[in-house]
Design an enzyme around this catalytic site. Structure first.
Site, PDB file in Angstrom:
ATOM      1  N   GLU A  45       0.873  -1.164   0.000  1.00 33.82           N
ATOM      2  CA  GLU A  45       0.000   0.000   0.000  1.00 33.82           C
ATOM      3  C   GLU A  45       0.917   1.224   0.000  1.00 33.82           C
ATOM      4  O   GLU A  45       1.803   1.324   0.862  1.00 33.82           O
ATOM      5  CB  GLU A  45      -0.895   0.010   1.245  1.00 33.82           C
ATOM      6  CG  GLU A  45      -1.837   1.184   1.175  1.00 33.82           C
ATOM      7  CD  GLU A  45      -2.779   1.342   2.356  1.00 33.82           C
ATOM      8  OE1 GLU A  45      -2.803   0.476   3.245  1.00 33.82           O
ATOM      9  OE2 GLU A  45      -3.489   2.364   2.361  1.00 33.82           O
ATOM     10  N   ARG A 270       5.453 -12.693   9.811  1.00 30.87           N
ATOM     11  CA  ARG A 270       6.174 -11.493   9.401  1.00 30.87           C
ATOM     12  C   ARG A 270       7.549 -11.430  10.059  1.00 30.87           C
ATOM     13  O   ARG A 270       7.786 -12.040  11.100  1.00 30.87           O
ATOM     14  CB  ARG A 270       5.370 -10.225   9.639  1.00 30.87           C
ATOM     15  CG  ARG A 270       4.789 -10.012  11.004  1.00 30.87           C
ATOM     16  CD  ARG A 270       4.177  -8.604  11.145  1.00 30.87           C
ATOM     17  NE  ARG A 270       3.099  -8.304  10.208  1.00 30.87           N
ATOM     18  CZ  ARG A 270       3.030  -7.186   9.456  1.00 30.87           C
ATOM     19  NH1 ARG A 270       3.963  -6.263   9.521  1.00 30.87           N
ATOM     20  NH2 ARG A 270       2.018  -6.980   8.661  1.00 30.87           N
ATOM     21  N   LYS A 280       4.205   1.095   9.746  1.00 31.68           N
ATOM     22  CA  LYS A 280       4.359   2.292   8.909  1.00 31.68           C
ATOM     23  C   LYS A 280       3.754   3.509   9.607  1.00 31.68           C
ATOM     24  O   LYS A 280       4.256   4.613   9.468  1.00 31.68           O
ATOM     25  CB  LYS A 280       3.695   2.075   7.546  1.00 31.68           C
ATOM     26  CG  LYS A 280       4.567   1.267   6.602  1.00 31.68           C
ATOM     27  CD  LYS A 280       4.010   1.284   5.185  1.00 31.68           C
ATOM     28  CE  LYS A 280       2.966   0.210   5.014  1.00 31.68           C
ATOM     29  NZ  LYS A 280       2.466   0.098   3.628  1.00 31.68           N
TER      30      LYS A 280
HETATM   31  P1  ATP Z   1      -0.114  -1.488   6.836  1.00 28.62           P
HETATM   32  O1  ATP Z   1      -1.097  -2.492   6.304  1.00 28.62           O
HETATM   33  O2  ATP Z   1      -0.081  -1.310   8.304  1.00 28.62           O
HETATM   34  O3  ATP Z   1      -0.066  -0.212   6.083  1.00 28.62           O
HETATM   35  P2  ATP Z   1       1.865  -3.373   5.975  1.00 28.62           P
HETATM   36  O4  ATP Z   1       3.194  -3.459   6.638  1.00 28.62           O
HETATM   37  O5  ATP Z   1       0.956  -4.521   5.970  1.00 28.62           O
HETATM   38  O6  ATP Z   1       1.283  -2.102   6.602  1.00 28.62           O
HETATM   39  P3  ATP Z   1       1.699  -3.278   3.110  1.00 28.62           P
HETATM   40  O7  ATP Z   1       2.101  -2.168   2.232  1.00 28.62           O
HETATM   41  O8  ATP Z   1       0.296  -3.719   3.105  1.00 28.62           O
HETATM   42  O9  ATP Z   1       2.120  -2.857   4.538  1.00 28.62           O
HETATM   43  O10 ATP Z   1       2.661  -4.509   2.876  1.00 28.62           O
HETATM   44  C1  ATP Z   1       2.958  -5.039   1.617  1.00 28.62           C
HETATM   45  C2  ATP Z   1       3.321  -6.477   1.768  1.00 28.62           C
HETATM   46  O11 ATP Z   1       4.435  -6.636   2.632  1.00 28.62           O
HETATM   47  C3  ATP Z   1       2.190  -7.269   2.366  1.00 28.62           C
HETATM   48  O12 ATP Z   1       2.013  -8.456   1.623  1.00 28.62           O
HETATM   49  C4  ATP Z   1       2.636  -7.556   3.761  1.00 28.62           C
HETATM   50  O13 ATP Z   1       2.120  -8.768   4.216  1.00 28.62           O
HETATM   51  C5  ATP Z   1       4.152  -7.587   3.627  1.00 28.62           C
HETATM   52  N1  ATP Z   1       4.792  -7.212   4.880  1.00 28.62           N
HETATM   53  C6  ATP Z   1       4.603  -6.091   5.592  1.00 28.62           C
HETATM   54  N2  ATP Z   1       5.323  -6.113   6.733  1.00 28.62           N
HETATM   55  C7  ATP Z   1       5.995  -7.284   6.740  1.00 28.62           C
HETATM   56  C8  ATP Z   1       6.911  -7.901   7.657  1.00 28.62           C
HETATM   57  N3  ATP Z   1       7.283  -7.302   8.789  1.00 28.62           N
HETATM   58  N4  ATP Z   1       7.401  -9.117   7.331  1.00 28.62           N
HETATM   59  C9  ATP Z   1       7.052  -9.703   6.182  1.00 28.62           C
HETATM   60  N5  ATP Z   1       6.194  -9.190   5.290  1.00 28.62           N
HETATM   61  C10 ATP Z   1       5.670  -7.988   5.553  1.00 28.62           C
END
Ligand code: ATP
Ligand code: MG
Length: 570
Positions: A45, A270, A280
């Site tokens: 995102e 994660r 974020k």
């Molecule tokens: P948010 O949803 O809080 O904005 P997010 O960290 O989930 O944050 P996204 O931009 O949705 O951010 O993440 C993109 C991809 O990265 C998703 O598939 C998510 O599952 C993966 N991702 C995010 N944080 C991690 C992490 N700490 N370890 C592994 N994969 C991650």
């Protein structure tokens, strides 16, 4: 016990080294589930910069495509215009490439599919599987119930299909204010999995989207949109983090209800690192309240920050590889990441001498107004990196810490009457320490032994210590920034009641050394240049460098805390 050398086991061996997702992919390829196709995606995102957790997802998704000759899309999950910005889109594209991955054609965007998603929602309404609900969002939440109590039906749940179709069209046209209506899936308000209690599919948001501008004022929710995005792109394995496990039934429900191509959602744990935040939202707070200088502050766990700090992309990929892919949550030691960084830089970073806290030394028996050039090895780990010339003269700087007025026996550096080797140069003996009126040592007087030039003493005399130095007339001044964890606590979120993670911010995360002196060979190096200051650590020329002044960011010290921890474990 079984014999581990049987041919069967030998054959099994490579299979066991697969992670559980690779095992699923190989099984699918074996059964022909997807006709041998492997198509993944990385779906950020664009509401912030990528961090090291994202790197894990990138390595995993792009890595699977690479390993199995498939494809991986970069797709922006740009469904919430309130938090998303073009700046983030551009940064994410650059950072994925920096990490070493690429994709076919242009990046993809969920927003490109808004029209198709809209049509599918109308189809669901017509099939009696979705309805427009007039309850405000708080009320929707209230009627949802809890884990222990079932939810209650919305009074609008059974409104006629035509009415919902009509209202949804009006919602799209902009006839209603934000929050006044939603489109909801009609599933089961008493379902044990709360995600299936008539989840909201669309909300009204009169906001400008970075790509679709003001074309839309209804925006799809993640659970509704994500499966459709995957389906449209022909994704086979939709890999996400564990918190989406409970959402999988909904992912499946939508795709089954529409009868579309149905990728398999697979969840993994994660990546978490000690002393590091990966939210974020919180990282944005640190940027906005100026706790850090920006998303690329070298203390940030963002790819930008790590890149600026001098972490090579290769070492981040190496970490992701080392930690593997699991179903169980665990937190990885930050020291392991540093270990990976050191491993990469040890092979690639040229060595230089730099004095962080200079103390002047006058070599009394060295002729005045003379200087010479000595040979120094660029990288002992890589002989092809060759040698360079280092100027030497009567006045040099050494590290303040390398002198003690009253040293203990085991201090193998300089003290009055003690002899050390100056790296690549001569043996010197300290004869006198000159102090200012406050009693602080401001200069040392030494003598050198000309017979020890670049080597040992011909009389076989040994010295225990070797210290680094720079020639005073030739060295160039530089600013140096040393970094430590941004958070003292291993788990930055572990804060006392009523306080937030910010209480765990460290006071020592940044140390600025304004008066360092470095070898003249570093003149003209550009930001992003990696190097080792001998005996001190790995550094990187910082973005703040100007033609007038060099700035270095410390990448990592030389001490391998990870190796030490491993030793202790044994
Ligand atoms: P948010 O949803 O809080 O904005 P997010 O960290 O989930 O944050 P996204 O931009 O949705 O951010 O993440 C993109 C991809 O990265 C998703 O598939 C998510 O599952 C993966 N991702 C995010 N944080 C991690 C992490 N700490 N370890 C592994 N994969 C991650
Ligand atoms: Mg997310």
């Amino acid at each position: 016990m079984t014999d581990t050398n049987t041919p069967a086991n030998v054959e099994d061996a490579p299979k066991r080294s697969l992670n559980f997702i690779q095992e699923i992919v190989e099984e699918d390829n074996r059964t022909g589930k997807w006709g041998g196709k492997v198509h993944t995606r990385f779906p950020p995102e664009p509401n912030g910069y990528l961090h090291i957790g994202h790197a894990k997802s990138i390595c995993l998704n792009f890595g699977l495509a690479k390993k199995y000759g498939g494809k991986c899309n970069l797709r922006f999950d740009d469904t919430n215009p309130v938090k998303e910005e073009q700046e983030y889109i551009d940064a994410i594209i650059e950072d994925v490439r920096w990490l070493g991955f690429d994709w076919d054609g242009e990046p993809l965007y969920a927003s490109s599919y808004f029209e198709q998603m809209y049509e599918w929602s109308v189809q669901l309404i017509k099939d009696g599987k979705a309805y427009v609900c007039d309850l405000p969002l708080e009320k929707v939440r209230e009627l949802r119930g809890s884990l222990k109590t079932p939810g209650k039906n919305s009074p609008f749940r059974d409104r006629p299909v035509d009415e919902s179709v009509d209202l949804f069209e009006k919602m799209r046209k902009g006839d209603f204010p934000d929050g006044s209506k939603t489109l909801r899936a009609k599933i089961d308000m008493t379902h044990a999995n709360m995600n299936l209690r008539d989840p909201v599919m669309y909300r009204i948001l009169h906001a400008t989207h970075p790509r679709t501008g003001s074309d839309w004022c209804v925006y799809p929710m993640y659970d509704w949109a994500h499966g459709l995005e995957d389906s449209i792109e022909g994704i086979t394995h939709s890999i996400c983090t564990l918190e989406f496990e409970d959402h999988r039934p909904l992912y499946d429900w939508f795709l089954n209800a529409l009868g579309l191509h149905h990728p398999q959602q697979i969840e993994f744990a994660r990546l978490e690192l000690t002393h590091t935040l990966m939210s974020k939202r919180k990282l944005l707070e640190l940027v906005q309240d100026n706790t850090v200088t920006g998303w690329d502050d070298p203390r940030m766990p963002t790819l930008r920050g790590m890149r600026r700090r001098g972490y090579p992309a290769e070492s981040i990929r190496d970490l992701c590889d080392k930690v593997g892919v699991a179903k169980m949550h665990s937190t990885v030691e930050f020291a392991l990441l540093e270990h990976c960084v050191r491993n990469t830089l040890n092979k690639t970073a040229p060595r230089f001498m730099g004095v962080l806290n200079p103390l002047k030394v006058v070599i009394e028996n060295y002729p005045e107004n003379e200087s010479e050039e000595l040979d120094a090895i660029n990288n002992p780990e890589n002989p092809s990196a060759g040698t360079r010339k280092v100027p030497f003269s009567r006045e040099i700087y050494i590290e303040r810490d390398d002198f003690m007025e009253d040293p203990p026996r085991k201090f193998f550096r300089l003290g009055i009457g003690r002899e050390v080797r100056l790296r690549y140069a001569y043996f010197v003996t300290c004869t006198e320490a000159i102090k200012d009126e406050t009693g602080e040592v401001v200069e040392l007087r030494c003598t050198y032994d000309p017979a020890t030039r670049g080597g040992d003493a011909p009389d076989g005399r040994k010295v225990k210590g070797t210290i680094h130095w720079v020639a005073a007339n030739h060295a160039i001044p530089a600013g140096i920034r040393l970094y430590d964890h941004l958070f003292d606590k291993e788990n930055p979120n572990d804060a006392p009641d009523g306080k937030d993670y910010r209480v765990n911010l460290s006071d020592n995360s940044l140390t600025v050394l304004a008066d360092a002196m470095v070898e003249p060979a570093l003149k003209g190096t550009a930001p992003g240049f990696h190097l080792q200051f001998e005996r001190t650590g790995y550094f990187c020329v910082d973005l703040d460098t100007t033609p007038e002044k060099l700035f270095f960011s410390q990448t990592v010290s030389l001490k391998d805390a990870w190796a030490k921890m491993k030793k202790k474990d044994k």
